[in-house]
Scaffold this active site. Structure first.
Site, short mmCIF file in Angstrom:
data_model
loop_
_atom_site.label_atom_id
_atom_site.label_comp_id
_atom_site.label_asym_id
_atom_site.label_seq_id
_atom_site.Cartn_x
_atom_site.Cartn_y
_atom_site.Cartn_z
CE LYS A 170 3.69 -6.77 -8.23
NZ LYS A 170 3.10 -5.42 -8.47
N GLY A 201 4.04 -6.13 -13.15
CA GLY A 201 2.70 -6.70 -13.27
C GLY A 201 1.79 -6.27 -12.14
N GLY A 207 2.08 -10.46 -8.40
CA GLY A 207 2.48 -10.42 -6.99
C GLY A 207 2.06 -11.68 -6.26
CD GLU A 245 9.60 -3.02 7.16
OE1 GLU A 245 9.02 -2.08 7.74
OE2 GLU A 245 10.54 -3.63 7.67
CB CYS A 279 4.55 3.54 5.74
SG CYS A 279 6.34 3.53 5.66
CD GLU A 369 -1.02 3.54 5.90
OE1 GLU A 369 -1.41 2.55 5.27
OE2 GLU A 369 0.16 3.72 6.21
P1 NAD Z 1 -0.49 -2.45 -1.74
O1 NAD Z 1 -0.52 -3.40 -0.60
O2 NAD Z 1 -1.72 -2.22 -2.51
O3 NAD Z 1 0.60 -2.88 -2.80
C1 NAD Z 1 1.95 -3.12 -2.45
C2 NAD Z 1 2.52 -4.12 -3.45
O4 NAD Z 1 1.83 -5.36 -3.31
C3 NAD Z 1 2.38 -3.73 -4.91
O5 NAD Z 1 3.51 -4.16 -5.63
C4 NAD Z 1 1.16 -4.52 -5.34
O6 NAD Z 1 1.14 -4.79 -6.72
C5 NAD Z 1 1.34 -5.79 -4.56
N1 NAD Z 1 0.10 -6.55 -4.32
C6 NAD Z 1 -1.18 -6.10 -4.28
N2 NAD Z 1 -2.03 -7.13 -4.08
C7 NAD Z 1 -1.28 -8.24 -3.98
C8 NAD Z 1 -1.58 -9.61 -3.73
N3 NAD Z 1 -2.81 -10.05 -3.57
N4 NAD Z 1 -0.54 -10.50 -3.68
C9 NAD Z 1 0.73 -10.07 -3.82
N5 NAD Z 1 1.07 -8.79 -4.05
C10 NAD Z 1 0.08 -7.88 -4.13
O7 NAD Z 1 0.08 -1.10 -1.11
P2 NAD Z 1 0.32 0.28 -1.85
O8 NAD Z 1 -0.95 1.01 -1.96
O9 NAD Z 1 1.12 0.08 -3.10
O10 NAD Z 1 1.32 1.01 -0.83
C11 NAD Z 1 0.87 1.77 0.21
C12 NAD Z 1 0.93 0.98 1.51
O11 NAD Z 1 2.28 0.57 1.77
C13 NAD Z 1 0.54 1.79 2.70
O12 NAD Z 1 -0.30 1.04 3.54
C14 NAD Z 1 1.86 2.05 3.40
O13 NAD Z 1 1.77 2.28 4.77
C15 NAD Z 1 2.61 0.82 3.13
N6 NAD Z 1 4.05 1.05 3.28
C16 NAD Z 1 4.70 0.53 4.36
C17 NAD Z 1 6.04 0.78 4.53
C18 NAD Z 1 6.79 0.23 5.70
O14 NAD Z 1 8.01 0.21 5.64
N7 NAD Z 1 6.15 -0.23 6.75
C19 NAD Z 1 6.73 1.53 3.60
C20 NAD Z 1 6.04 2.05 2.53
C21 NAD Z 1 4.69 1.80 2.36
#
Ligand code: NAD
Length: 462
Positions: A170, A201, A207, A245, A279, A369
């Site tokens: 997803k 989606g 998710g 992550e 990140c 962040e």
């Molecule tokens: P996000 O948590 O909003 O979304 C990430 C993913 O999770 C998306 O596919 C989203 O649709 C899904 N998601 C959102 N709500 C959900 C739920 N309730 N249940 C299941 N899935 C759900 O994050 P973002 O804004 O897309 O990405 C940025 C974040 O990702 C930053 O905090 C960044 O630090 C982190 N990040 C971490 C790493 C790492 O390797 N540690 C790498 C890249 C990004």
């Protein structure tokens, strides 16, 4: 750019169960570039069933054969690298040269590394009178963010396939077109039906359904710490494995003996890269009090050189959020020496490359962040003070240390509560384990350590 109006399930593009769609916008001009279906729990269920049905066959496929197919997938990514770069640029807004070098280039290297690892890894070992088999965990639910759209997908799918797991992906709602292109590459590589499945989606719908599905054995999530906590709790309640992550707030520690200009310039470049949406970006620059004014001047000059060529941030929400953090920094008493909260363009989600001086460790901009092109420069008085500041957040993803010699930097890095540290500008290693201490996550990606996340052990005693 092609957008599929279905889900990739069981080896074919199939109509979505519902009729809702997601319109993908180009962050540069806010114009639509494509539309994909917004999946429901029904789509997720169909995908998980397909993955489960394909699991016994794929798990029993000899690793060398799995390696050949991952190699073929890598070759498909190479063949379509220009299209990948253009797609990432269209939906993420990254400048094309960056998309070519990083967004398209790095996943090719990572996929190649797993083709090699699948062939070479010891999936069996002898411990005394036991034979230990490393077996696939099962069906993987992979949930990925938008900031490195293909890299985050390949980081999960390549090791999962190498281990003999099957996958339901997803991807982020902002960058589903790259994910669809990846599904085409998997298909064209000849990976058997059901081994990889894609459901596009929204996070709280598709998710969440994936994270909660009882047919999923491991949830591998990359994204925000807030969502990661929810996913961890759901997985914990079901006694399901989870890899997280999450976010970061990494420190760039410049020790007094370092080449200050180099450390500051590389540090600013690190944060501005991908418009600050990394990140592991070193968003806190820690400088000794005696060198502080010089470092601020250097950082302001470095940031001023960037301008809009760093590209926009991904969407309207991030645009407002990042500028809100900049305004908050001003409100809390930090001094803007480059950039500021005002949007530099009328159209598009651009943010000015921003540098803050006089930042204290407890300020919001030094703790949370921001995920935008914003550097905070913090003063320290001695090494212990620097360490206390470096370790003084809930995160522990990455960092950097600069000193006259590597040994001095290593001694400091060993005291940092963080998963990876670049010493004197050391470069990214796609085989080194990547992941966080503290609230930056659980588990590791990349290389052999990343492969282990998808394996479980079975011991046979003789
Ligand atoms: P996000 O948590 O909003 O979304 C990430 C993913 O999770 C998306 O596919 C989203 O649709 C899904 N998601 C959102 N709500 C959900 C739920 N309730 N249940 C299941 N899935 C759900 O994050 P973002 O804004 O897309 O990405 C940025 C974040 O990702 C930053 O905090 C960044 O630090 C982190 N990040 C971490 C790493 C790492 O390797 N540690 C790498 C890249 C990004």
């Amino acid at each position: 750019m092609k957008a599929h109006d279905g889900m990739y399930i069981d080896g074919a593009w199939r109509p979505a169960a519902g009729t809702d769609t997601i319109t993908v916008l180009n962050p540069v001009d806010e114009q639509p570039v494509g539309q994909v279906p917004a999946g429901t729990a029904e789509d997720v269920d169909a995908a998980v069933r397909a993955a489960r049905a394909a699991l016994p066959g794929w798990a029993a496929t000899p690793p060398a054969e799995r390696a050949v197919l991952i190699g073929a997938l890598r070759d498909r990514l190479v063949a379509r690298k220009d299209e990948i770069a253009e797609t990432v640029t269209a939906e993420l807004g990254a400048p094309l040269a960056f998309s070519e070098a990083v967004h398209a280039g790095v996943p090719i290297v990572v996929a190649g590394s797993y083709a090699e690892l699948a062939a070479a890894h010891a999936f069996e070992e002898t411990v005394g009178n036991s034979t230990v088999y490393l077996e696939p965990v099962g069906v993987v639910g992979a949930i990925t963010p938008w900031n490195y759209p293909l890299h985050q997908i390949v980081n999960k799918v390549a090791p999962a396939l190498a281990a003999g797991c099957t996958v339901v992906l997803k991807p982020a709602e902002d960058t589903p077109l790259t994910a669809q292109l990846f599904a085409e590459a998997v298909h064209d590589a000849g990976v058997p039906a059901g081994v990889f499945n894609l459901v596009t989606g929204l996070g709280p719908v598709a998710g969440q359904a994936l994270a909660e599905h009882e047919g999923v054995d491991l949830v591998s999530f990359t994204g925000s710490t807030a969502v990661g906590k929810q996913i961890g709790a759901t997985a914990g309640a079901a006694v399901k494995r989870v890899a997280l992550e999450l976010g970061g707030k990494s420190a760039n520690v410049i020790l007094p003996s370092a080449d200050l200009a180099k450390a500051v310039n590389v540090g600013v470049a690190n944060v501005m890269s991908n418009s600050g949406q990394t990140c592991s970006a070193w968003t806190r620059m820690l400088v000794h009090a005696d060198q502080y004014d010089e470092a601020v001047e250097l950082a302001a000059a470095a940031a001023a050189k960037y301008g809009p060529r760093i590209g926009p941030v991904v969407n309207a929400k991030q645009h407002a959020r990042v500028r809100g953090y900049i305004a908050k920094g001003v409100e809390e008493g930090a001094r803007v020496v480059a950039g500021g909260p005002e949007a530099p363009t009328e159209k598009g989600y651009f943010v000015q490359p921003t540098v803050f001086a006089d930042v204290t460790p407890e300020m919001t901009i030094a703790q949370e962040e921001i995920f935008g092109p914003v550097v905070s420069i913090i003063r320290y008085t001695d090494e212990d003070d620097a360490l206390r500041i470096a370790n003084g957040t809930v995160y522990g993803l990455a960092g950097a240390v600069w000193a006259a010699d590597d040994a001095e930097a290593v001694a400091f890095a060993r005291r940092m509560d963080t998963g990876q540290v670049d010493i004197n500008g050391g470069s990214f290693n796609p085989l080194a384990p990547f992941g966080g201490y503290k609230q930056s996550g659980v588990g590791r990606e990349l290389g052999a350590h990343g492969l282990s996340e998808y394996l479980q052990t079975k011991s046979l005693q003789f």
